[in-house]
Write an enzyme that holds these catalytic residues in place. Structure first.
Site, PDB file in Angstrom:
ATOM      1  N   VAL A 124       0.836  -1.210   0.000  1.00 15.75           N
ATOM      2  CA  VAL A 124       0.000   0.000   0.000  1.00 15.75           C
ATOM      3  C   VAL A 124       0.869   1.258   0.000  1.00 15.75           C
ATOM      4  CG1 VAL A 124      -1.896  -1.177   1.184  1.00 15.75           C
ATOM      5  CG2 VAL A 124      -0.166   0.022   2.555  1.00 15.75           C
ATOM      6  N   HIS A 140      -4.539  -4.275  -2.205  1.00 11.17           N
ATOM      7  CA  HIS A 140      -4.992  -3.862  -0.870  1.00 11.17           C
ATOM      8  C   HIS A 140      -5.127  -2.353  -0.739  1.00 11.17           C
ATOM      9  CE1 HIS A 140      -3.076  -7.909   0.402  1.00 11.17           C
ATOM     10  NE2 HIS A 140      -4.355  -8.062   0.127  1.00 11.17           N
ATOM     11  N   CYS A 148     -14.079   8.717   2.983  1.00 16.22           N
ATOM     12  CA  CYS A 148     -15.082   8.789   4.039  1.00 16.22           C
ATOM     13  C   CYS A 148     -15.966   7.553   3.996  1.00 16.22           C
ATOM     14  CB  CYS A 148     -15.934  10.046   3.869  1.00 16.22           C
ATOM     15  SG  CYS A 148     -17.341  10.101   5.004  1.00 16.22           S
ATOM     16  N   CYS A 151     -19.874   8.987   3.086  1.00 14.13           N
ATOM     17  CA  CYS A 151     -20.261   9.539   1.773  1.00 14.13           C
ATOM     18  C   CYS A 151     -19.331   9.108   0.642  1.00 14.13           C
ATOM     19  CB  CYS A 151     -20.353  11.060   1.835  1.00 14.13           C
ATOM     20  SG  CYS A 151     -18.742  11.900   1.940  1.00 14.13           S
ATOM     21  N   SER A 240       7.238 -11.901  -1.512  1.00 13.48           N
ATOM     22  CA  SER A 240       6.043 -12.238  -0.729  1.00 13.48           C
ATOM     23  C   SER A 240       6.092 -13.688  -0.289  1.00 13.48           C
ATOM     24  CB  SER A 240       4.769 -11.997  -1.553  1.00 13.48           C
ATOM     25  OG  SER A 240       3.631 -12.394  -0.810  1.00 13.48           O
ATOM     26  N   SER A 241       5.737 -13.918   0.972  1.00 12.85           N
ATOM     27  CA  SER A 241       5.618 -15.299   1.467  1.00 12.85           C
ATOM     28  C   SER A 241       4.255 -15.873   1.108  1.00 12.85           C
ATOM     29  CB  SER A 241       5.804 -15.330   2.989  1.00 12.85           C
ATOM     30  OG  SER A 241       4.800 -14.545   3.616  1.00 12.85           O
ATOM     31  N   ASN A 265      11.958 -14.774  -3.166  1.00  9.54           N
ATOM     32  CA  ASN A 265      11.659 -14.315  -1.809  1.00  9.54           C
ATOM     33  C   ASN A 265      12.685 -14.882  -0.842  1.00  9.54           C
ATOM     34  OD1 ASN A 265       9.609 -12.988   0.042  1.00  9.54           O
ATOM     35  ND2 ASN A 265       9.726 -15.031   0.975  1.00  9.54           N
ATOM     36  N   GLY A 267      13.437 -16.576   2.286  1.00  8.94           N
ATOM     37  CA  GLY A 267      12.684 -17.381   3.239  1.00  8.94           C
ATOM     38  C   GLY A 267      11.562 -18.157   2.573  1.00  8.94           C
TER      39      GLY A 267
END
Length: 290
Positions: A124, A140, A148, A151, A240-241, A265, A267
């Site tokens: 994000v 995401h 808001c 509205c 990304s995992s 990645n 891990g």
């Protein structure tokens, strides 16, 4: 200048330099792809100095017992919103100044070359946008936008920062540590007197345009991403995992379509047992070699 900047490795787990054989394998994978579908996660942004949640030793979960705010908590509790926004207010100047690293720029270049068909990011932080990527879905949402709940009016997060400053002219707080997504650590005492503005149009509750933990991605967005995946001939997961189902579902769909899947990645990931290729390297170190 961005591409020449040294990576910030504070929040990057230790790993070996790319193995020449692995570089060759990924080169072959990318060369064979004509319409590459790329999914990125927090591990592509750690080299820009943004911490993630799950990285071994350096992620939020490894460093502290703190957990991100839950969607229900934000909606139901005014004090939870006050705490969230106070911490976000303190963290915003640094978070909004982060710049794309080499990995973001490489993916932008692949798009320009017609190699990358579609990019889906679980992040994000707007770093892909800052890098210039256009064929992209922010799965995401993006913390640089606020809307808001009543509205639907949207404003830029930078504009909200000015509202915060106007409402809290004498409020000051020193953070003691940073967390993912612009969050910082503050005490309850520090947060107590922080004032949170309401929507200027209707007085409703303001929320960052992101999917909090416990919330779901809209069906329209999910369907759109599935369509882009259906047009693709291979999938690359970078940083990304894939522990979160909202992203993992697209890897399952790619497997069902029998698309080759490469995972880059540091891990283990949820894809390791069915990926065609798994590489344990920094995104910003390996991707520029392709």
């Amino acid at each position: 200048s961005i591409s020449r900047a040294s990576p910030n490795l504070t929040f990057v787990p230790a790993c070996h330099p790319p193995d020449p054989m692995e570089v060759e394998e990924l080169q072959r994978f990318v060369s064979n792809s004509k319409r590459l579908f790329v999914m990125t996660g927090a591990g592509i942004s750690t080299e820009s100095g943004i911490p993630d949640y799950r990285s071994e030793g350096v992620g939020l979960y490894a460093r502290t017992d703190r957990r991100p705010i839950q969607h229900v908590e934000f909606i139901r509790s005014a004090s939870a919103r006050q705490r969230y926004w106070a911490r976000n207010f303190v963290g915003w100047p640094q978070f909004s100044s982060h710049q794309p690293n080499k990995a973001h720029l490489v993916l932008r270049d692949w798009e320009k070359l017609g190699k990358l068909h579609w990019l889906v990011t679980q992040n994000v932080d707007a770093l892909h946008t800052k890098a210039g990527s256009q064929r992209m879905t922010e799965l995401h949402g993006c913390i640089h936008r606020v809307f808001c709940l009543a509205c639907g009016d949207q404003i830029l997060r930078s504009e909200l920062q000015e509202h915060f400053e106007a409402l809290n002219p004498t409020w000051k707080a020193e953070a003691f540590g940073v967390a993912p997504d612009g969050d910082v650590f503050l005490t309850d005492e520090q947060v107590r007197n922080f004032q949170v503005p309401a929507c200027r149009k209707c007085g409703g509750i303001l929320k960052p345009d992101v999917t909090f933990f416990g919330d779901t991605v809209s069906q329209e967005k999910v369907s759109f991403v599935h369509q882009r995946l259906a047009e693709s001939d291979s999938m690359l997961v970078a940083g990304s995992s894939m522990q979160v189902y909202s992203g993992y579902r697209f890897a399952l769909a790619a497997r069902e379509k029998q698309l080759p899947i490469a995972v880059l990645n540091i891990g283990p990931t949820r894809l390791d047992h069915f990926a065609s290729l798994k590489l344990n390297s920094r995104c910003g170190e390996l991707l520029p070699l392709i």
